[in-house]
Design a protein around this motif. Structure first.
Motif, PDB file in Angstrom:
ATOM      1  N   SER A  25       0.843  -1.189   0.000  1.00 58.69           N
ATOM      2  CA  SER A  25       0.000   0.000   0.000  1.00 58.69           C
ATOM      3  C   SER A  25       0.879   1.240   0.000  1.00 58.69           C
ATOM      4  O   SER A  25       2.057   1.191   0.312  1.00 58.69           O
ATOM      5  N   SER A  26       0.301   2.379  -0.350  1.00 59.91           N
ATOM      6  CA  SER A  26       1.074   3.600  -0.485  1.00 59.91           C
ATOM      7  C   SER A  26       1.710   4.052   0.834  1.00 59.91           C
ATOM      8  O   SER A  26       2.605   4.865   0.839  1.00 59.91           O
ATOM      9  N   ARG A  27       1.260   3.530   1.963  1.00 60.68           N
ATOM     10  CA  ARG A  27       1.824   3.908   3.255  1.00 60.68           C
ATOM     11  C   ARG A  27       3.004   3.021   3.644  1.00 60.68           C
ATOM     12  O   ARG A  27       3.742   3.348   4.545  1.00 60.68           O
ATOM     13  N   GLU A  28       3.146   1.910   2.993  1.00 59.52           N
ATOM     14  CA  GLU A  28       4.222   0.975   3.335  1.00 59.52           C
ATOM     15  C   GLU A  28       5.413   1.153   2.407  1.00 59.52           C
ATOM     16  O   GLU A  28       5.270   1.553   1.275  1.00 59.52           O
ATOM     17  N   PHE A  29       6.558   0.832   2.945  1.00 62.44           N
ATOM     18  CA  PHE A  29       7.772   0.771   2.135  1.00 62.44           C
ATOM     19  C   PHE A  29       8.449  -0.531   2.477  1.00 62.44           C
ATOM     20  O   PHE A  29       8.608  -0.857   3.651  1.00 62.44           O
ATOM     21  N   ARG A  30       8.803  -1.285   1.465  1.00 59.81           N
ATOM     22  CA  ARG A  30       9.500  -2.530   1.725  1.00 59.81           C
ATOM     23  C   ARG A  30      10.705  -2.614   0.809  1.00 59.81           C
ATOM     24  O   ARG A  30      10.696  -2.121  -0.306  1.00 59.81           O
ATOM     25  N   LEU A  31      11.733  -3.208   1.327  1.00 61.17           N
ATOM     26  CA  LEU A  31      12.916  -3.453   0.526  1.00 61.17           C
ATOM     27  C   LEU A  31      12.636  -4.624  -0.403  1.00 61.17           C
ATOM     28  O   LEU A  31      11.836  -5.505  -0.080  1.00 61.17           O
ATOM     29  N   PRO A  32      13.289  -4.657  -1.566  1.00 61.18           N
ATOM     30  CA  PRO A  32      13.100  -5.812  -2.437  1.00 61.18           C
ATOM     31  C   PRO A  32      13.659  -7.063  -1.768  1.00 61.18           C
ATOM     32  O   PRO A  32      14.621  -6.997  -1.009  1.00 61.18           O
ATOM     33  N   SER A  33      13.042  -8.174  -2.070  1.00 59.32           N
ATOM     34  CA  SER A  33      13.529  -9.439  -1.517  1.00 59.32           C
ATOM     35  C   SER A  33      14.845  -9.813  -2.183  1.00 59.32           C
ATOM     36  O   SER A  33      15.212  -9.281  -3.233  1.00 59.32           O
ATOM     37  N   ALA A  34      15.553 -10.741  -1.576  1.00 59.95           N
ATOM     38  CA  ALA A  34      16.814 -11.225  -2.150  1.00 59.95           C
ATOM     39  C   ALA A  34      16.571 -11.788  -3.545  1.00 59.95           C
ATOM     40  O   ALA A  34      17.378 -11.593  -4.459  1.00 59.95           O
ATOM     41  N   GLU A  35      15.441 -12.460  -3.729  1.00 64.73           N
ATOM     42  CA  GLU A  35      15.112 -13.029  -5.043  1.00 64.73           C
ATOM     43  C   GLU A  35      14.897 -11.918  -6.073  1.00 64.73           C
ATOM     44  O   GLU A  35      15.349 -12.022  -7.211  1.00 64.73           O
ATOM     45  N   GLU A  36      14.211 -10.848  -5.675  1.00 64.72           N
ATOM     46  CA  GLU A  36      13.982  -9.731  -6.595  1.00 64.72           C
ATOM     47  C   GLU A  36      15.299  -9.051  -6.968  1.00 64.72           C
ATOM     48  O   GLU A  36      15.513  -8.686  -8.126  1.00 64.72           O
ATOM     49  N   VAL A  37      16.181  -8.886  -6.004  1.00 67.67           N
ATOM     50  CA  VAL A  37      17.482  -8.272  -6.265  1.00 67.67           C
ATOM     51  C   VAL A  37      18.287  -9.156  -7.219  1.00 67.67           C
ATOM     52  O   VAL A  37      18.851  -8.677  -8.203  1.00 67.67           O
ATOM     53  N   ALA A  38      18.320 -10.445  -6.944  1.00 70.31           N
ATOM     54  CA  ALA A  38      19.078 -11.375  -7.799  1.00 70.31           C
ATOM     55  C   ALA A  38      18.521 -11.381  -9.219  1.00 70.31           C
ATOM     56  O   ALA A  38      19.281 -11.377 -10.193  1.00 70.31           O
ATOM     57  N   THR A  39      17.206 -11.367  -9.351  1.00 69.23           N
ATOM     58  CA  THR A  39      16.577 -11.362 -10.671  1.00 69.23           C
ATOM     59  C   THR A  39      16.921 -10.083 -11.426  1.00 69.23           C
ATOM     60  O   THR A  39      17.221 -10.119 -12.624  1.00 69.23           O
ATOM     61  N   ALA A  40      16.895  -8.952 -10.732  1.00 72.30           N
ATOM     62  CA  ALA A  40      17.226  -7.679 -11.379  1.00 72.30           C
ATOM     63  C   ALA A  40      18.669  -7.669 -11.872  1.00 72.30           C
ATOM     64  O   ALA A  40      18.948  -7.243 -12.993  1.00 72.30           O
ATOM     65  N   ILE A  41      19.588  -8.132 -11.048  1.00 65.16           N
ATOM     66  CA  ILE A  41      20.997  -8.161 -11.440  1.00 65.16           C
ATOM     67  C   ILE A  41      21.200  -9.143 -12.584  1.00 65.16           C
ATOM     68  O   ILE A  41      21.893  -8.845 -13.556  1.00 65.16           O
ATOM     69  N   GLU A  42      20.586 -10.297 -12.484  1.00 69.79           N
ATOM     70  CA  GLU A  42      20.715 -11.311 -13.538  1.00 69.79           C
ATOM     71  C   GLU A  42      20.186 -10.777 -14.868  1.00 69.79           C
ATOM     72  O   GLU A  42      20.807 -10.968 -15.919  1.00 69.79           O
TER      73      GLU A  42
END
Length: 159
Positions: A25-42
């Motif tokens: 939701s617009s009030r929350e902020f979450r860091l990307p998961s390790a899987e999301e980070v790995a996918t982005a780098i890959e």
């Protein structure tokens, strides 16, 4: 957290739109998961590594570096500009170092990209690795193989 902010900006900017489908939701902020980070780098590094394929195909077809670079239109999307620069640098490396074989160059660019993205710094030019890549090819052959990849990875991590 302040040290992580540039890293997060790079990762979030390079993440495919589909990975944002379940945004909080617009009030929350979450860091990307390790899987999301790995996918982005890959994803980013796979794009850059394709410059090896492009460079070798163009060189073998007899095209000049200038003619290849002239056909590479820089993207207007800021998220793609960094990938484009990596592809262009890779093509230039292929032409500048014809003694380095396809597999060694592909492994080299893949590992360099990963290190540059995870360490948030540019690594030295391929010029500093050409001798190590030649040694890897002498010891393990020019065809892609796990021993060649391990040797190239070791060379990259010695930069």
């Amino acid at each position: 957290m302040h040290r992580l902010l540039p890293y997060l900006v790079v990762i979030l900017a390079s993440m495919p739109a589909a990975s944002h489908a379940q945004a909080p939701s617009s009030r929350e902020f979450r860091l990307p998961s390790a899987e999301e980070v790995a996918t982005a780098i890959e994803t980013r590094c796979a794009g850059e590594s394709q410059g090896v394929t492009l460079g070798f195909a163009a060189r073998e077809a007899g095209r000049s570096l200038d003619s290849v670079v002239a056909r590479m239109a820089e993207p207007t999307d800021p998220a793609l500009k960094s990938i484009f620069r990596g592809i262009r640098q890779t093509v230039e490396d292929v032409y500048a170092h014809p003694s380095v074989g396809y597999s060694a160059m592909f492994y080299y660019r893949s590992h360099v990209c990963f290190r540059e993205r995870t360490e948030l710094r540019a690594l030295p030019s391929i010029v500093f690795s050409v001798a190590a890549l030649a040694r890897c090819e002498r010891e393990h052959g020019r065809e892609g193989s796990p021993p060649l990849q391990a040797c190239v990875k070791k060379a990259v991590y010695e930069l």
